[in-house]
Write a protein that holds these residues in place. Structure first.
Motif, PDB file in Angstrom:
ATOM      1  N   THR A 190       0.897  -1.428  -0.091  1.00 37.29           N
ATOM      2  CA  THR A 190      -0.144   0.115  -0.027  1.00 37.29           C
ATOM      3  C   THR A 190       0.933   1.369  -0.079  1.00 37.29           C
ATOM      4  N   HIS A 221       2.199   1.758  -3.410  1.00 36.82           N
ATOM      5  CA  HIS A 221       1.116   2.309  -4.441  1.00 36.82           C
ATOM      6  C   HIS A 221       0.640   3.829  -4.017  1.00 36.82           C
ATOM      7  N   VAL A 222       0.778   4.112  -2.781  1.00 43.82           N
ATOM      8  CA  VAL A 222       0.845   5.542  -2.655  1.00 43.82           C
ATOM      9  C   VAL A 222       1.873   6.386  -3.030  1.00 43.82           C
ATOM     10  N   PHE A 268       1.391   7.085  -6.791  1.00 40.73           N
ATOM     11  CA  PHE A 268       0.281   7.996  -7.392  1.00 40.73           C
ATOM     12  C   PHE A 268       0.870   9.304  -7.024  1.00 40.73           C
ATOM     13  N   SER A 277       7.438  10.329  -2.145  1.00 40.98           N
ATOM     14  CA  SER A 277       6.901   9.255  -3.010  1.00 40.98           C
ATOM     15  C   SER A 277       7.830   8.359  -3.204  1.00 40.98           C
ATOM     16  N   CYS A 331       8.489   6.303  -0.379  1.00 48.11           N
ATOM     17  CA  CYS A 331       7.314   4.956  -0.175  1.00 48.11           C
ATOM     18  C   CYS A 331       7.651   4.069  -1.446  1.00 48.11           C
ATOM     19  N   HIS A 345      -8.028  -1.542  -2.104  1.00 50.41           N
ATOM     20  CA  HIS A 345      -7.108  -0.405  -1.887  1.00 50.41           C
ATOM     21  C   HIS A 345      -6.978   0.373  -3.246  1.00 50.41           C
ATOM     22  N   LEU A 360      -7.386   4.451  -3.312  1.00 48.55           N
ATOM     23  CA  LEU A 360      -6.527   5.175  -3.729  1.00 48.55           C
ATOM     24  C   LEU A 360      -6.877   5.892  -4.912  1.00 48.55           C
ATOM     25  N   TYR A 361      -7.261   5.409  -5.791  1.00 45.58           N
ATOM     26  CA  TYR A 361      -7.548   6.105  -6.908  1.00 45.58           C
ATOM     27  C   TYR A 361      -8.618   7.065  -6.908  1.00 45.58           C
ATOM     28  N   ILE A 366      -9.323   8.517  -3.834  1.00 41.99           N
ATOM     29  CA  ILE A 366      -8.679   9.636  -3.036  1.00 41.99           C
ATOM     30  C   ILE A 366      -7.780  10.645  -4.008  1.00 41.99           C
ATOM     31  N   PHE A 367      -6.902  10.109  -4.934  1.00 40.72           N
ATOM     32  CA  PHE A 367      -6.109  10.919  -5.568  1.00 40.72           C
ATOM     33  C   PHE A 367      -6.690  11.464  -6.738  1.00 40.72           C
TER      34      PHE A 367
END
Length: 278
Positions: A2, A5-6, A9, A24, A27, A263, A267-268, A270-271
């Motif tokens: 996760t 992937h954050v 994005f 990023s 991450c 997830h 995430l898609y 949210i972003f």
């Protein structure tokens, strides 16, 4: 996973000189730990499952859900862009897992004909790697091998699965070679340590081979080799594995399969909202 992937994005949304871009990148480094664990747990799952068909069905359902979500997401993205063709360049990690599971299943079969079929997933992963490299070098799209059918991480993912599976085959042969009956030591601490150590060594070798591509033919490097090499750190986690089955309630098993596509969708969303605000 996760966290990775954050970071992905954030990477696609933020300029290189921003603090967010640095976050990023961190991450993505942390996210490199996920792939070896996925591959290792797949080997454990295939070797210990009581029903391979149901195991494959679960992987197939998740793979289909992810492919459907990726396709819809890309259609929505390209539909909002003028004069841009649909490219569908999203790969699917569950294609890698499915191919890896089939590879192990074939190699475990006593029939030599079926056993030889285990080479097909390896060939597919190499083909995916070559196609992606050619696209990267020549700025083209190879339509006859769609991204949705390509194993994510191409031969690196299949290679990890292969070396982890190999560890379970090498260690008993070494026991037998030195006069010990391996079946008598399967549940001992030392046996587990040897398997874990060979997994660590295999992960290190396959990661360095992947990294070596950068020096052999730099034009074919479409990933960040420094970040990808960070996956070796996962080997230290594997060394701690005791070989025992962990928490295994039915709700958790269902959650574990649902979590990956869920997830991504979250995430898609949210972003996408963040993108409209910045």
């Amino acid at each position: 996973m996760t966290i990775d992937h954050v970071g992905l994005f954030l990477f696609n949304m933020m300029p290189e000189n921003s603090t967010i871009y640095i976050v990023s990148t961190i991450c993505r480094y942390i996210g490199r730990l996920a792939l070896p664990l996925f591959c290792f747990l797949l080997v454990e799952g295939v070797l210990h499952t009581h029903n391979f068909k149901k195991y494959m069905l679960r992987l197939g359902i998740v793979a289909f859900c992810i492919a459907l979500f990726q396709s819809l997401g890309e259609i929505m993205y390209y539909a909002s862009k003028a004069n841009i063709d649909y490219r569908f360049q999203s790969t699917n990690i569950f294609i890698t897992l499915i191919l890896g599971a089939l590879m192990i299943y074939c190699f475990e079969n006593k029939n030599k004909g079926v056993k030889s079929l285990g080479l097909i997933p390896i060939a597919i992963s190499i083909c995916a790697f070559v196609c992606t490299c050619l696209e990267w070098e020549n700025n083209i799209t190879i339509w006859w091998f769609p991204y949705l059918l390509r194993p994510e991480y191409d031969w690196l993912g299949i290679g990890m699965i292969l070396v982890f599976y190999g560890a379970y085959k090498i260690v008993p042969k070494l026991y037998d070679y030195y006069g010990f009956k391996s079946e008598l030591y399967l549940n001992t601490f030392n046996y587990r340590i040897y398997v874990n150590t060979f997994c660590f060594l295999g992960l290190t070798i396959i990661s360095f081979l992947y990294f070596a591509t950068y020096f052999i033919y730099p034009k074919w490097v479409y990933w960040n080799p420094d970040i990808q090499l960070f996956a070796i750190i996962t080997g230290f986690i594997l060394l701690l594995y005791n070989g025992r089955r962990g928490y295994n309630k039915k709700w958790f098993n269902i959650f574990a399969y649902i979590y990956y596509p869920a997830h991504l969708i979250l995430l898609y969303g949210i972003f996408a909202i963040i993108g409209t605000l910045i």
